[in-house]
Design a protein around this motif. Structure first.
Motif, short mmCIF file in Angstrom:
data_model
loop_
_atom_site.label_atom_id
_atom_site.label_comp_id
_atom_site.label_asym_id
_atom_site.label_seq_id
_atom_site.Cartn_x
_atom_site.Cartn_y
_atom_site.Cartn_z
N CYS A 58 0.84 -1.19 0.00
CA CYS A 58 0.00 0.00 0.00
C CYS A 58 0.88 1.24 0.00
N GLY A 59 0.24 2.38 -0.25
CA GLY A 59 0.97 3.62 -0.28
C GLY A 59 1.50 4.00 1.10
N VAL A 60 2.52 4.84 1.10
CA VAL A 60 3.10 5.36 2.34
C VAL A 60 2.75 6.84 2.43
N SER A 103 10.42 5.62 8.30
CA SER A 103 9.57 5.81 9.48
C SER A 103 8.09 5.75 9.11
N ALA A 104 7.72 6.44 8.04
CA ALA A 104 6.32 6.43 7.61
C ALA A 104 5.91 5.03 7.15
N TYR A 105 6.81 4.34 6.47
CA TYR A 105 6.54 2.98 6.01
C TYR A 105 6.29 2.03 7.19
N LEU A 106 7.16 2.09 8.19
CA LEU A 106 7.00 1.20 9.35
C LEU A 106 5.73 1.52 10.13
N VAL A 119 2.82 2.37 8.64
CA VAL A 119 1.61 2.01 7.90
C VAL A 119 1.47 0.50 7.67
N VAL A 120 2.58 -0.23 7.51
CA VAL A 120 2.48 -1.64 7.14
C VAL A 120 1.76 -2.48 8.20
N PRO A 121 2.05 -2.33 9.51
CA PRO A 121 1.27 -3.11 10.48
C PRO A 121 -0.23 -2.82 10.40
N LYS A 122 -0.60 -1.59 10.09
CA LYS A 122 -2.02 -1.25 9.96
C LYS A 122 -2.63 -1.97 8.75
N LEU A 123 -1.85 -2.09 7.67
CA LEU A 123 -2.33 -2.80 6.48
C LEU A 123 -2.69 -4.23 6.82
N LEU A 179 15.51 9.20 -0.62
CA LEU A 179 14.90 9.57 0.64
C LEU A 179 14.41 11.02 0.57
N ARG A 180 13.74 11.47 1.60
CA ARG A 180 13.20 12.83 1.59
C ARG A 180 14.29 13.89 1.42
N ASP A 181 15.51 13.58 1.92
CA ASP A 181 16.60 14.56 1.79
C ASP A 181 17.36 14.42 0.48
N GLY A 182 16.90 13.52 -0.40
CA GLY A 182 17.52 13.35 -1.70
C GLY A 182 18.55 12.24 -1.79
#
Length: 402
Positions: A150-152, A184-187, A189-193, A394-397
């Motif tokens: 799923c999306g992050v 961090s965002a990925y970790l 959301v995945v348990p919620k999925l 990553l977010r910082d490039g």
């Protein structure tokens, strides 16, 4: 029966594929897949310029000797380009032998030890609810196992979530495009999925997940531990396996089954992982790990360690690889599951095949050989188009693994 010609066919019926077609003095031909996604022409050139000339006149039945020739006679060994070429030749020779003897290839590998191979497919969408909708759709289609992605939040173009590439047919795009990543965002959301998935469908369906080499060992151990109550069939590619010993830390922290190996090119790439029982499934494929001969060597080594196979089956490998995987799958004891990503309709037309899907299982069929062929006239209509795989930042490039 001697090899008289090795044709190399490059075509793009929805994606790029490279095929080796071996012709013999008895008029029997065989086909093998040599596709290396994003590096197709490198393999095609290696086959045409180096491999094909040295095979002319060789005994087409001498499969093991030819496999060893391609493994040992080259000072520069292994690697995806060399092994994709070797795999194609190996598949084509098994195809020829099966046709010559009038039997499907699985009979040459010891005969059936199962009636079919359980298949899994992919459910992936931007939102958790949409992924669950896809999951339920695939269950209605008969699947007993489904991979969930799923999306992050806050991250565009995440791996495993459909991206519109309709304007760029073939493997990837004309220029590398960028996917984002935030661990961090990925970790988060995945348990919620998987909590939502188990609440929706219970525990009667096997669920899988692909991390795609994005985590460190400690992060992977945390995620595996967090997902234990959801009883995943496997957690795939939790981290890159460049250092096989890195999986020791993951194994110490979770009992979630671990799978890795779609980029493996030989037993050397997974020997420690298997011997130390650091994984539960090795995901090597016929097209990248030395053909049927290479897969059988890996499976034979893995069997006493209770490690099973789960062959890579993405749509960037042609139906020839799927056919080979299924002949291997029904005749090899320690096969666990087979990935199934649907090919474009045009690809199924170019590569007519005997394998079938029913009630969650794939079967290679009873046609002599591999039961798959290439329509050369139709293949000519689809010209190769250069295609790149994505890069991830990553977010910082900072660049990270794709």
């Amino acid at each position: 029966m001697n090899i008289t010609q090795v044709k190399v066919i490059v075509t793009n019926p929805g994606r790029n594929f490279v095929t080796a077609k071996i012709e013999t003095s008895e008029g029997i031909s065989g086909v093998g897949d040599a596709t290396l996604n994003g590096r197709e022409l490198a393999v095609a050139t290696y086959l045409s310029e180096h491999v094909a000339p040295m095979l002319i006149g060789r005994d087409a039945f001498a499969i093991e000797d030819t496999w060893q020739l391609m493994s040992r006679a080259s000072y520069w060994r292994r690697g995806p380009v060399q092994t994709a070429a070797q795999s194609a030749i190996d598949m084509a020779l098994w195809d020829i032998k099966g046709k010559a003897l009038g039997v499907p290839v699985y009979q040459l590998l010891g005969g059936r030890c199962r009636t079919g191979v359980m298949a899994y497919t992919h459910a992936g969408a931007a939102e958790i609810s949409e992924t669950i909708d896809d999951l339920q759709m695939f269950i209605e289609q008969g699947y007993h196992a489904v991979r969930l992605q799923c999306g992050v939040p806050g991250v565009p173009d995440v791996y495993g979530v459909d991206r519109d590439t309709s304007t760029q047919p073939g493997a990837g795009t004309e220029r590398p495009y960028v996917e984002g990543w935030d661990t961090s965002a990925y970790l988060g959301v995945v348990p919620k999925l998987f909590e939502a998935a188990r609440e929706a469908v219970g525990f009667g369906t096997h669920l899988l997940h692909d991390v795609h080499h994005r985590l460190t060992p400690s992060e992977a151990g945390w995620l595996g531990k967090r997902l234990e109550d959801h009883r995943l069939f496997w957690l795939e590619d939790a981290l890159a396996s460049d250092y096989q010993s890195a999986y020791r830390l993951v194994r110490q922290h979770t009992t979630t089954p671990l799978a890795v190996g779609e980029v493996f090119t030989s037993l050397v790439d997974c020997e420690q992982l298997i011997r130390e029982q650091l994984i539960d499934y090795v995901r090597a494929s016929a097209v990248h790990a030395g053909g049927l001969t290479g897969l059988r060597k890996i499976a034979a080594f893995a069997e006493p360690y209770q490690v099973k196979t789960g062959c890579h089956g993405a749509a960037d490998m042609s139906p020839i690889t799927m056919a080979a995987a299924l002949h291997f799958g029904v005749s090899t004891h320690n096969v666990g599951i087979q990935e199934r990503a649907l090919h474009p309709e045009e690809a199924d037309d170019v590569f007519p095949h005997a394998y079938t899907f029913s009630d969650g299982y794939l079967d290679p069929g009873e046609a002599p050989g591999l039961g798959v062929d290439i329509d050369e006239a139709l293949a000519e209509r689809y010209e190769y188009r250069r295609g790149y795989l994505p890069v991830v930042r990553l977010r910082d490039g900072t660049l990270t693994n794709w």
